[in-house]
Design a protein around this motif. Sequence first.
Motif, PDB file in Angstrom:
ATOM      1  N   LYS A 188      10.709   4.427  -3.753  1.00  0.00           N
ATOM      2  CA  LYS A 188      11.616   4.606  -4.899  1.00  0.00           C
ATOM      3  C   LYS A 188      10.885   4.429  -6.222  1.00  0.00           C
ATOM      4  O   LYS A 188      11.072   5.202  -7.170  1.00  0.00           O
ATOM      5  N   ARG A 189      10.006   3.409  -6.300  1.00  0.00           N
ATOM      6  CA  ARG A 189       9.252   3.196  -7.540  1.00  0.00           C
ATOM      7  C   ARG A 189       8.360   4.394  -7.852  1.00  0.00           C
ATOM      8  O   ARG A 189       8.290   4.850  -8.999  1.00  0.00           O
ATOM      9  N   PHE A 190       7.681   4.907  -6.827  1.00  0.00           N
ATOM     10  CA  PHE A 190       6.793   6.045  -7.053  1.00  0.00           C
ATOM     11  C   PHE A 190       7.598   7.297  -7.390  1.00  0.00           C
ATOM     12  O   PHE A 190       7.215   8.060  -8.281  1.00  0.00           O
ATOM     13  N   ARG A 191       8.704   7.517  -6.683  1.00  0.00           N
ATOM     14  CA  ARG A 191       9.522   8.695  -6.944  1.00  0.00           C
ATOM     15  C   ARG A 191      10.056   8.679  -8.375  1.00  0.00           C
ATOM     16  O   ARG A 191       9.974   9.696  -9.093  1.00  0.00           O
ATOM     17  N   ASP A 192      10.600   7.552  -8.812  1.00  0.00           N
ATOM     18  CA  ASP A 192      11.138   7.459 -10.171  1.00  0.00           C
ATOM     19  C   ASP A 192      10.047   7.683 -11.204  1.00  0.00           C
ATOM     20  O   ASP A 192      10.248   8.385 -12.208  1.00  0.00           O
ATOM     21  N   TRP A 193       8.876   7.074 -10.973  1.00  0.00           N
ATOM     22  CA  TRP A 193       7.765   7.236 -11.918  1.00  0.00           C
ATOM     23  C   TRP A 193       7.287   8.684 -11.951  1.00  0.00           C
ATOM     24  O   TRP A 193       7.068   9.254 -13.026  1.00  0.00           O
ATOM     25  N   LEU A 194       7.132   9.299 -10.776  1.00  0.00           N
ATOM     26  CA  LEU A 194       6.606  10.663 -10.700  1.00  0.00           C
ATOM     27  C   LEU A 194       7.550  11.653 -11.371  1.00  0.00           C
ATOM     28  O   LEU A 194       7.109  12.549 -12.111  1.00  0.00           O
ATOM     29  N   MET A 195       8.847  11.519 -11.133  1.00  0.00           N
ATOM     30  CA  MET A 195       9.814  12.430 -11.752  1.00  0.00           C
ATOM     31  C   MET A 195       9.819  12.275 -13.272  1.00  0.00           C
ATOM     32  O   MET A 195       9.949  13.249 -14.009  1.00  0.00           O
ATOM     33  N   ALA A 196       9.659  11.033 -13.742  1.00  0.00           N
ATOM     34  CA  ALA A 196       9.587  10.807 -15.193  1.00  0.00           C
ATOM     35  C   ALA A 196       8.347  11.462 -15.786  1.00  0.00           C
ATOM     36  O   ALA A 196       8.395  12.017 -16.904  1.00  0.00           O
ATOM     37  N   SER A 248      13.424  15.622   0.378  1.00  0.00           N
ATOM     38  CA  SER A 248      12.543  16.120  -0.674  1.00  0.00           C
ATOM     39  C   SER A 248      13.254  16.155  -2.020  1.00  0.00           C
ATOM     40  O   SER A 248      14.485  16.178  -2.095  1.00  0.00           O
ATOM     41  N   GLN A 249      12.462  16.167  -3.061  1.00  0.00           N
ATOM     42  CA  GLN A 249      12.968  16.317  -4.425  1.00  0.00           C
ATOM     43  C   GLN A 249      11.965  17.177  -5.194  1.00  0.00           C
ATOM     44  O   GLN A 249      10.760  16.927  -5.162  1.00  0.00           O
ATOM     45  N   MET A 250      12.473  18.214  -5.857  1.00  0.00           N
ATOM     46  CA  MET A 250      11.587  19.135  -6.558  1.00  0.00           C
ATOM     47  C   MET A 250      10.909  18.433  -7.733  1.00  0.00           C
ATOM     48  O   MET A 250      11.552  17.766  -8.538  1.00  0.00           O
ATOM     49  N   LEU A 251       9.596  18.619  -7.821  1.00  0.00           N
ATOM     50  CA  LEU A 251       8.801  17.992  -8.867  1.00  0.00           C
ATOM     51  C   LEU A 251       8.578  18.938 -10.040  1.00  0.00           C
ATOM     52  O   LEU A 251       8.819  18.585 -11.198  1.00  0.00           O
ATOM     53  N   MET A 252       8.127  20.146  -9.731  1.00  0.00           N
ATOM     54  CA  MET A 252       7.821  21.122 -10.781  1.00  0.00           C
ATOM     55  C   MET A 252       7.775  22.519 -10.181  1.00  0.00           C
ATOM     56  O   MET A 252       7.615  22.667  -8.968  1.00  0.00           O
ATOM     57  N   ILE A 274       0.849  -1.188   0.000  1.00  0.00           N
ATOM     58  CA  ILE A 274       0.000   0.000   0.000  1.00  0.00           C
ATOM     59  C   ILE A 274       0.885   1.238   0.000  1.00  0.00           C
ATOM     60  O   ILE A 274       1.766   1.373   0.849  1.00  0.00           O
ATOM     61  N   LEU A 275       0.660   2.145  -0.936  1.00  0.00           N
ATOM     62  CA  LEU A 275       1.374   3.416  -0.994  1.00  0.00           C
ATOM     63  C   LEU A 275       0.398   4.513  -0.581  1.00  0.00           C
ATOM     64  O   LEU A 275      -0.603   4.748  -1.253  1.00  0.00           O
ATOM     65  N   SER A 276       0.692   5.167   0.534  1.00  0.00           N
ATOM     66  CA  SER A 276      -0.181   6.227   1.053  1.00  0.00           C
ATOM     67  C   SER A 276       0.410   7.588   0.692  1.00  0.00           C
ATOM     68  O   SER A 276       1.553   7.882   1.055  1.00  0.00           O
ATOM     69  N   ILE A 277      -0.386   8.401   0.009  1.00  0.00           N
ATOM     70  CA  ILE A 277       0.069   9.707  -0.478  1.00  0.00           C
ATOM     71  C   ILE A 277      -0.809  10.795   0.109  1.00  0.00           C
ATOM     72  O   ILE A 277      -2.041  10.685   0.111  1.00  0.00           O
ATOM     73  N   THR A 278      -0.205  11.871   0.595  1.00  0.00           N
ATOM     74  CA  THR A 278      -0.954  13.071   0.952  1.00  0.00           C
ATOM     75  C   THR A 278      -0.478  14.192   0.039  1.00  0.00           C
ATOM     76  O   THR A 278       0.722  14.379  -0.163  1.00  0.00           O
ATOM     77  N   VAL A 326       7.969  14.707  -0.993  1.00  0.00           N
ATOM     78  CA  VAL A 326       8.662  14.582   0.300  1.00  0.00           C
ATOM     79  C   VAL A 326       8.392  13.207   0.897  1.00  0.00           C
ATOM     80  O   VAL A 326       7.357  12.589   0.633  1.00  0.00           O
ATOM     81  N   TRP A 327       9.345  12.730   1.693  1.00  0.00           N
ATOM     82  CA  TRP A 327       9.197  11.461   2.397  1.00  0.00           C
ATOM     83  C   TRP A 327      10.011  11.528   3.685  1.00  0.00           C
ATOM     84  O   TRP A 327      10.934  12.350   3.796  1.00  0.00           O
ATOM     85  N   PRO A 328       9.692  10.700   4.683  1.00  0.00           N
ATOM     86  CA  PRO A 328      10.426  10.761   5.947  1.00  0.00           C
ATOM     87  C   PRO A 328      11.903  10.448   5.761  1.00  0.00           C
ATOM     88  O   PRO A 328      12.273   9.611   4.928  1.00  0.00           O
ATOM     89  N   GLU A 329      12.740  11.105   6.543  1.00  0.00           N
ATOM     90  CA  GLU A 329      14.176  10.831   6.494  1.00  0.00           C
ATOM     91  C   GLU A 329      14.449   9.357   6.729  1.00  0.00           C
ATOM     92  O   GLU A 329      13.833   8.713   7.574  1.00  0.00           O
ATOM     93  N   GLY A 330      15.376   8.825   5.964  1.00  0.00           N
ATOM     94  CA  GLY A 330      15.775   7.440   6.143  1.00  0.00           C
ATOM     95  C   GLY A 330      14.965   6.441   5.340  1.00  0.00           C
ATOM     96  O   GLY A 330      15.273   5.246   5.357  1.00  0.00           O
ATOM     97  N   ARG A 331      13.925   6.904   4.612  1.00  0.00           N
ATOM     98  CA  ARG A 331      13.095   5.952   3.852  1.00  0.00           C
ATOM     99  C   ARG A 331      13.333   6.042   2.346  1.00  0.00           C
ATOM    100  O   ARG A 331      12.553   5.528   1.545  1.00  0.00           O
ATOM    101  N   ARG A 332      14.426   6.684   1.950  1.00  0.00           N
ATOM    102  CA  ARG A 332      14.741   6.847   0.529  1.00  0.00           C
ATOM    103  C   ARG A 332      14.808   5.497  -0.191  1.00  0.00           C
ATOM    104  O   ARG A 332      14.422   5.393  -1.364  1.00  0.00           O
ATOM    105  N   ARG A 333      15.315   4.475   0.491  1.00  0.00           N
ATOM    106  CA  ARG A 333      15.523   3.177  -0.150  1.00  0.00           C
ATOM    107  C   ARG A 333      14.300   2.266  -0.098  1.00  0.00           C
ATOM    108  O   ARG A 333      14.361   1.135  -0.595  1.00  0.00           O
TER     109      ARG A 333
END
Length: 317
Positions: free
Chosen positions: A281-289, A158-162, A96-100, A269-276
Amino acid sequence: MADPLSGIPLASIRVFEAAARLKSFTRAAEELGMTQAAVSWQIKALEGRLGQSLFRRLPREVQPTEAGDRLSRAATEAMSLLRRAISDLTEADEHILSITTLATLATQWLAPRLGAFQLANPGLAVRMDTNPALLDLAREGFDVGIRSGHGDWPGMESQMLMPSVFTPVCGPAMAQKLNLKDPCDLLNAPRIGMEKEWAAWFAAAGLDDGVRPATKLTADYQVLEVAAALGGQGVALASPILFAREIETGVLVRPFQEMVAFHTGYYLVWPEGRRRSPKIKRFRDWLMAQAEADPAVAAARVGQEARTAKKAAAPRP
C-alpha cells in the motif's frame, strides 16, 4: 523407524497445547476461535492415535495426565519456537519490498525516483529485478510488478500507472540530416524497431499506404533502441514519458507529436488478496502520486484521450 509424528495433524497438537496450558477446553476454544465440542473432538482423536489418555476431566477444569504433562511441555516449547520463527519471517518480509519491472521503465523512470521513496520509508529495503516476462509474483518471491498490457492478468490485481505510448525520436544530427518536417519524411528514413510497430505509428499519423520496410535494427529493450538512435543509427520509437528528460534537454529530438499505443498502459500489479499489505500500500500510494505529478504522464494522457475521442467521432465506413 517410523516417524512418530506421522499421521498426527499439527492442528491437533496446537489444540492440545492450548488446552493443556489453559487447563480448560472452553478457554482453549475461545483462544483458537473454535467451539468447545471441536476442541474436545481434536483431543479425543489425538488420544486415540497415541493410545493413552492425556487429560483427567474434572468438573471445572482439565488436568494433564503424566503423559499429557510430558507432551504439554514439548508442545509448548515447539509452538513457541514455531510462532517465533513465523514472526521473524513475517517481520523480515515486511522490511523488504521486492519489485519486478521492465528494464527501460526501471532505468529511465523508476530508479531515479526510488531514492525519495526510501528516504520516506527508511525501514523498508527495496530489491528490484528487471525481467520482460510476466512472472508468477507469489511463486517467484516478488511483492509487486510493473508491466505493460491491458491490466487483466489472472491471479493479480492491478492499477494503471501511465499510458504506454510511443513516438519517433532521434539525435539532433539525424534530425537535421533528414530535415524532418512532415511524418511522410520518415517513410524513407533509417528506422529502428519492429516494422509492425512503425506501421502502426504511420497509420496513427494518417499514412496508411506506401510504408516501405526500412528497419535497420531491433533490440529486446526500448532503451537499447534509443541508444542506437542517439548513436546516429536512425530514428527509434520511444515513450515520450520515459525519455522526457532527454527530449526536454535536447539530447533527443521528437520531430512529431503523433503517438501510437501498443497497449492500454503500464500497470502496477500485485497478487490477489495482498492489497492491504502495508508495504504494498505504501509503495502503491507513493508510485501513483509520482505518476500524477509527472508532466509527461499528464501530457500523454491528454493525447491518448484526444486520440480516443477522435477515433470515436470518425464516421463509420
